[in-house]
Design a protein around this motif. Structure first.
Motif, short mmCIF file in Angstrom:
data_model
loop_
_atom_site.label_atom_id
_atom_site.label_comp_id
_atom_site.label_asym_id
_atom_site.label_seq_id
_atom_site.Cartn_x
_atom_site.Cartn_y
_atom_site.Cartn_z
N UNK A 28 2.31 22.20 -17.29
CA UNK A 28 2.06 20.84 -17.79
C UNK A 28 1.56 19.93 -16.66
N UNK A 29 2.18 20.06 -15.49
CA UNK A 29 1.80 19.22 -14.36
C UNK A 29 0.37 19.51 -13.92
N UNK A 30 0.01 20.81 -13.84
CA UNK A 30 -1.35 21.18 -13.42
C UNK A 30 -2.37 20.62 -14.41
N UNK A 31 -2.04 20.70 -15.71
CA UNK A 31 -2.96 20.24 -16.75
C UNK A 31 -3.18 18.74 -16.67
N UNK A 32 -2.09 17.98 -16.51
CA UNK A 32 -2.20 16.53 -16.62
C UNK A 32 -2.39 15.82 -15.28
N UNK A 33 -2.05 16.50 -14.17
CA UNK A 33 -2.30 15.91 -12.84
C UNK A 33 -3.81 15.72 -12.65
N UNK A 34 -4.58 16.67 -13.18
CA UNK A 34 -6.03 16.63 -13.06
C UNK A 34 -6.60 15.39 -13.76
N UNK A 35 -6.21 15.21 -15.02
CA UNK A 35 -6.73 14.05 -15.76
C UNK A 35 -6.16 12.73 -15.21
N UNK A 36 -4.93 12.79 -14.69
CA UNK A 36 -4.34 11.58 -14.08
C UNK A 36 -5.20 11.09 -12.91
N UNK A 37 -5.60 12.04 -12.05
CA UNK A 37 -6.43 11.67 -10.91
C UNK A 37 -7.81 11.21 -11.34
N UNK A 38 -8.42 11.94 -12.30
CA UNK A 38 -9.77 11.58 -12.74
C UNK A 38 -9.80 10.22 -13.44
#
Length: 331
Positions: A159-169
């Motif tokens: 979950x963290x890998x999936x949403x950390x990406x969109x959080x940064x973008x």
């Protein structure tokens, strides 16, 4: 040691002490407020027995957890089991080092910035430090020697890998408009117009990803009680459990402070002192977390993954492309 360096160190220590003290007070207050607000939303009274309107309930809970037996499973990896709660808690507190919570003030003839340190790579620092918190959850899941804990840890890392990406973008658009990685510059750039007006899609992506990042409902799959007992902290008790509990609230405060800084104008606002404006906006964001938890049911795990990779990620890339095109057209 010259006088200026000594004064700088003393002021820095005072700011660190004050910020961490306020965060701890906010964590305790949030535990009580969440129970009361959710209770009223569900037509209940909530805590009422310990102190007036249950105000002392968090202190009673803290004393109870302090005196509970600290159990470590026989076949657990003891070192990682003990380190995991601290690993989840410390990164959430470290992130506050670069978040500005007010403008400059003059105290005893010295100009004091209301931020622990203003570094020109504050944006990168936040994501470098906040992403370390996941190691605490994964360590807890693996070290507990429990299938429910392990599943919770694996779910959380995915979950963290999936949403950390969109959080940064989601924040890249703001950085492109500001042309700086310093959080103080980001706030100063919003003196006339908040970024939520210029980047509404970015704010939506950030708000959704932030809820998933801190494992809050409807994205609380890593500790889904009906499926995994309590997920990664199933085997934890006493103060180690309390540290995971406090880390969750500290993370909520952190992502809310980042939202205030990047999208809601930071400390900017009329009439009231800057710190008051920052705290009011932070409180509104924290209320949003409680409201979401009281309103929406938990998603299925496949729905969570599909939403992150098939909707939020393309949307965040599209937002960056459109922002870039507008900047180029405007010259």
């Amino acid at each position: 040691m010259n006088k200026e360096l000594l004064v700088y160190l003393i002021i820095a220590c005072i700011k660190i002490f004050l910020v961490f003290g306020v965060i701890q007070l906010m964590v305790i207050s949030m535990i009580w407020l969440e129970r009361k607000i959710m209770a009223h939303m569900q037509v209940r009274l909530g805590p009422m027995r310990v102190g007036p309107h249950g105000l002392l309930q968090p202190i009673a809970d803290g004393i109870k957890l302090l005196f509970k037996e600290d159990i470590i499973p026989e076949k657990a990896s003891k070192l990682l089991f003990i380190l995991a709660p601290a690993m989840a808690m410390i990164p959430a507190l470290m992130t506050f080092a670069v978040i500005p919570f007010g403008d400059k003030v003059r105290i005893f003839g010295y100009n004091v910035d209301l931020v622990i340190t203003d570094i020109n790579i504050g944006f990168l620092y936040i994501f470098a430090v906040s992403s370390l918190g996941i190691y605490g959850i994964v360590m807890a899941g693996w070290a507990s020697n429990n299938k429910y804990s392990l599943l919770g840890g694996i779910r959380s890392s995915a979950q963290m890998i999936s949403y950390e990406l969109t959080l940064g973008l989601s924040l890249i658009g703001v950085v492109m408009l500001t042309e700086s990685l310093s959080l103080v510059d980001v706030v100063n750039a919003q003196a006339k117009l908040w970024n939520i007006v210029l980047q509404p899609v970015g704010f939506f992506i950030y708000a959704t990803s932030a809820i998933a990042e801190v494992n809050r409902c409807p994205f609380d799959l890593p500790e889904a009680e009906s499926e995994l007992v309590a997920g990664y902290h199933t085997e934890y008790s006493s103060m180690k459990f309390a540290m995971f509990f406090m880390a969750e609230y500290a993370n909520m405060i952190t992502v809310s402070a980042i939202a205030v800084t990047f999208f809601l104008g930071g400390w900017q606002g009329p009439f009231l002192p800057p710190v008051v404006w920052f705290m009011l906006k932070l409180s509104a964001c924290l209320f949003f977390f409680i409201w979401i938890r009281s309103t929406f049911p938990r998603l299925r795990y496949d729905q969570l993954m599909h939403f992150g990779w098939k909707f939020l990620l393309p949307l965040s890339l599209l937002n960056i492309i459109i922002t870039g095109l507008i900047i180029v057209i405007k010259g």
